[in-house]
Write a protein that holds these residues in place. Structure first.
Motif, PDB file in Angstrom:
ATOM      1  N   GLY A   1     -40.779 -35.572  -5.459  1.00  0.00           N
ATOM      2  CA  GLY A   1     -41.720 -36.227  -6.342  1.00  0.00           C
ATOM      3  C   GLY A   1     -42.265 -35.384  -7.465  1.00  0.00           C
TER       4      GLY A   1
ATOM      5  N   LEU B   1     -29.299 -41.641 -14.497  1.00  0.00           N
ATOM      6  CA  LEU B   1     -29.902 -40.759 -13.497  1.00  0.00           C
ATOM      7  C   LEU B   1     -29.097 -40.751 -12.204  1.00  0.00           C
ATOM      8  CD1 LEU B   1     -33.654 -41.724 -13.976  1.00  0.00           C
ATOM      9  CD2 LEU B   1     -32.509 -39.680 -14.852  1.00  0.00           C
TER      10      LEU B   1
ATOM     11  N   ALA C   1     -32.223 -37.916  -9.956  1.00  0.00           N
ATOM     12  CA  ALA C   1     -33.657 -38.061 -10.143  1.00  0.00           C
ATOM     13  C   ALA C   1     -34.039 -39.531 -10.049  1.00  0.00           C
ATOM     14  CB  ALA C   1     -34.075 -37.486 -11.498  1.00  0.00           C
ATOM     15  N   THR C   2     -35.327 -39.778  -9.893  1.00  0.00           N
ATOM     16  CA  THR C   2     -35.813 -41.149  -9.796  1.00  0.00           C
ATOM     17  C   THR C   2     -36.360 -41.672 -11.112  1.00  0.00           C
ATOM     18  OG1 THR C   2     -38.003 -40.384  -9.089  1.00  0.00           O
ATOM     19  CG2 THR C   2     -36.380 -40.853  -7.362  1.00  0.00           C
ATOM     20  N   GLU C   3     -36.627 -40.749 -12.049  1.00  0.00           N
ATOM     21  CA  GLU C   3     -37.246 -41.155 -13.307  1.00  0.00           C
ATOM     22  C   GLU C   3     -37.029 -40.059 -14.341  1.00  0.00           C
ATOM     23  OE1 GLU C   3     -41.761 -42.395 -14.869  1.00  0.00           O
ATOM     24  OE2 GLU C   3     -41.328 -42.176 -12.725  1.00  0.00           O
TER      25      GLU C   3
ATOM     26  N   TRP D   1     -41.913 -33.051 -11.023  1.00  0.00           N
ATOM     27  CA  TRP D   1     -41.123 -33.100 -12.248  1.00  0.00           C
ATOM     28  C   TRP D   1     -40.444 -31.761 -12.481  1.00  0.00           C
ATOM     29  CZ3 TRP D   1     -40.505 -37.534 -15.197  1.00  0.00           C
ATOM     30  CH2 TRP D   1     -41.291 -38.624 -14.794  1.00  0.00           C
TER      31      TRP D   1
ATOM     32  N   GLN E   1     -37.403 -34.711 -15.722  1.00  0.00           N
ATOM     33  CA  GLN E   1     -37.050 -35.734 -14.741  1.00  0.00           C
ATOM     34  C   GLN E   1     -37.823 -35.511 -13.444  1.00  0.00           C
ATOM     35  OE1 GLN E   1     -32.793 -35.316 -14.233  1.00  0.00           O
ATOM     36  NE2 GLN E   1     -32.993 -33.715 -12.685  1.00  0.00           N
ATOM     37  N   LYS E   2     -37.960 -36.594 -12.689  1.00  0.00           N
ATOM     38  CA  LYS E   2     -38.722 -36.559 -11.449  1.00  0.00           C
ATOM     39  C   LYS E   2     -37.777 -36.476 -10.263  1.00  0.00           C
ATOM     40  CE  LYS E   2     -42.653 -38.892  -9.286  1.00  0.00           C
ATOM     41  NZ  LYS E   2     -43.535 -40.084  -9.347  1.00  0.00           N
ATOM     42  N   ARG E   3     -38.038 -35.517  -9.379  1.00  0.00           N
ATOM     43  CA  ARG E   3     -37.179 -35.295  -8.231  1.00  0.00           C
ATOM     44  C   ARG E   3     -37.342 -36.426  -7.209  1.00  0.00           C
ATOM     45  NH1 ARG E   3     -34.886 -30.382  -7.848  1.00  0.00           N
ATOM     46  NH2 ARG E   3     -34.632 -30.661  -5.601  1.00  0.00           N
ATOM     47  N   PRO E   4     -36.285 -36.704  -6.429  1.00  0.00           N
ATOM     48  CA  PRO E   4     -36.376 -37.759  -5.409  1.00  0.00           C
ATOM     49  C   PRO E   4     -37.341 -37.381  -4.292  1.00  0.00           C
ATOM     50  CG  PRO E   4     -34.303 -36.550  -5.218  1.00  0.00           C
ATOM     51  CD  PRO E   4     -34.955 -36.081  -6.491  1.00  0.00           C
ATOM     52  N   GLU E   5     -37.701 -38.351  -3.482  1.00  0.00           N
ATOM     53  CA  GLU E   5     -38.701 -38.146  -2.438  1.00  0.00           C
ATOM     54  C   GLU E   5     -38.168 -37.362  -1.248  1.00  0.00           C
ATOM     55  OE1 GLU E   5     -41.909 -38.702  -2.620  1.00  0.00           O
ATOM     56  OE2 GLU E   5     -41.576 -39.393  -4.671  1.00  0.00           O
TER      57      GLU E   5
END
Length: 366
Positions: free
Chosen positions: A256, A326, A329-331, A258, A246-250
Motif C-alpha cells: 500500500g 499496471l 501496482a494497484t494505482e 507509494w 505507483q502504489k504497491r499491492p496489498e
C-alpha cells in the motif's frame, strides 16, 4: 509498603523520583496508552514521543481513528517503519468501536484477539491503563531481569523468554502493576541500558550479573544472521514537469505504499538496464536513463538494500501524460514534486526525495 520485597520497593522508590513526564502518563487513558505502546515498539523514546503527540493530536479518540482513511494513517506513520503496525491500529480501532464500545477491552484474551495486539501490548495497556497485574517484557525489562537473575540462555530463546515472563509476573506488587511495570521499563531505559550505569544503580547488591562481574555479557544475544544484500534500481520518470509514482499491492513488501517504479537487479545486467526493463515489464513504457541520481543504502532487519536511482525520460514524444498498463501496482499517479509529500513512501525512496530536494541540478522540476 512493608509488604514489598527490597527489589520491589527499590524500583518503586526510584521510579517515584525519576519518572519522566510522558504523554500517556497524564491520564493513563487506555486509548492513549495503546497508541503510545504501539508507536514505541521498534522506536527510540525521544523520537517516538514526537510521533505520539502528533498522532494523538490528529486522532484524539478511538472513534476519530476508526473513521480515518488508511492513506492518512500511513502518512502520519511515515518514518517509523513496520507499516503493518499502523494498519493493525486502524483495524483494531474499527473493531473496538464496532464490538467494544470504542474502548480497549479489559479482558486479556479479548485484548489479544485484536489485530496487532500480542502478549506485550495487552500487558502494557492492561497494567498501565487498568492497573491489572499483567506482566510486560520488552527489551528494557529483558536487560534488567537477565542481569538481576543471571539469565545465561540466549535472550530470545524459549527458555529465556519463559523465565522472563514468569519472573516479570511474579514481581508485580499487588495493586501496583501500573507503577511497577513502568518502573522496571524506565529503569532498563535510563539506568540498566545497553551500556549500564552501574555506578548509579541502586540494585547492584541484588544483581547477580554485577556480583559475578559479567554485566556486559547479559543479556546473552540471540544468534544474528547476516543481512542479505539486495541490489535494486528505481527510476524517477519526469514528463512535462511531472513525476510518475505507483502504489504497491496489498501483499508483499511495503504493501500500500507509494514508490518510484523499479525492481531487483538481475544477474548479468546493470542497474541502468534493470530500471529500463522494469518500466517495460511493469508499465509497458519504453524509457531511457537521462542520468544517475544517486546510490542509496538502507538497512532493514534481514536485508541490506543498495538502491541505484535514475532520472528517466520517455524514448518517444508523448502528448499529455500517458496512461500506464499496471502489472505490478494497484494505482499510478502523475504528480508534481511538491505533491510527493502527500504520499507515503518506503524509507529508501523518502531518502531519495530528500536528496533530490537538496540537489540544485534538479531545481527545474523540484
Amino acid at each position: 509498603m512493608s509488604d514489598l520485597t527490597p527489589l520491589q520497593k527499590t524500583l518503586l522508590d526510584w521510579f517515584e523520583e525519576n519518572r519522566r513526564d510522558l504523554p500517556w502518563r497524564k491520564r493513563y487513558d487506555p486509548y492513549e496508552v495503546w497508541i503510545s505502546e504501539v508507536i514505541l515498539q521498534q522506536t527510540q523514546m525521544d523520537r517516538g514521543v514526537q510521533y505520539i503527540e502528533r498522532f494523538l493530536e490528529r486522532f484524539p479518540t478511538m472513534e476519530s481513528l476508526a473513521e480515518a482513511d488508511e492513506e492518512e494513517v500511513l502518512k502520519l506513520w511515515e518514518g517509523l517503519g513496520y507499516y503493518a503496525r499502523a494498519r493493525n491500529l486502524l483495524l483494531a480501532a474499527r473493531q473496538m468501536v464496532a464490538e467494544h464500545g470504542g474502548t480497549f477491552p479489559e479482558d486479556v484474551q479479548t485484548a489479544r484477539a485484536l489485530p496487532g495486539v500480542g502478549r506485550y501490548t495487552a500487558g502494557a495497556v492492561l497494567s498501565q491503563a487498568y492497573n491489572q497485574e499483567e506482566p510486560i517484557v520488552d527489551a528494557n525489562v529483558e536487560r534488567v531481569l537477565s542481569r538481576l537473575f543471571d539469565v545465561d540462555a540466549p535472550i530470545k530463546s524459549s527458555q529465556a523468554q519463559s523465565f522472563l515472563w514468569e519472573t516479570a509476573r511474579s514481581l508485580i506488587p499487588k495493586g501496583r502493576a501500573r507503577e511497577f511495570n513502568q518502573a522496571i521499563m524506565e529503569f532498563g531505559n535510563l539506568i540498566c541500558g545497553k551500556k549500564p550505569s552501574c555506578m548509579l544503580c541502586p540494585l547492584t547488591e541484588q544483581c547477580e550479573a554485577h556480583y559475578l562481574g559479567i554485566v556486559d555479557h547479559r543479556p546473552v544475544p540471540a544468534e544474528r544472521r547476516p543481512a542479505v544484500p539486495v541490489e535494486v534500481a528505481s527510476g524517477v520518470l519526469v514528463h512535462k514537469g511531472y513525476i510518475f509514482i505507483q502504489k504497491r499491492p496489498e501483499d508483499g513488501v511495503w504493501p500500500g505504499l507509494w514508490e518510484f517504479p523499479g525492481g531487483n537487479v538481475e544477474k548479468g545486467e546493470t542497474p541502468a538496464e534493470c530500471v529500463v526493463r522494469e518500466f517495460m515489464e511493469e508499465l509497458e513504457w519504453d524509457v531511457e536513463t537521462a542520468e544517475k541520481i544517486a546510490i542509496i543504502r538502507h538497512g532493514y532487519t534481514t536485508f541490506k538494500v543498495t538502491l541505484s536511482a535514475f532520472l528517466l525520460r520517455f524514448k518517444d514524444e508523448h502528448e499529455g501524460w500517458p496512461e500506464p498498463v499496471l502489472h505490478a501496482a494497484t494505482e499510478g499517479q502523475w504528480v508534481s514534486f511538491a505533491e510527493l509529500g502527500k504520499y507515503t513512501f518506503p524509507a529508501g525512496h523518502r531518502k531519495l526525495i530528500d536528496m533530490i530536494a537538496r540537489d540544485m541540478r534538479y531545481a527545474w522540476f523540484v
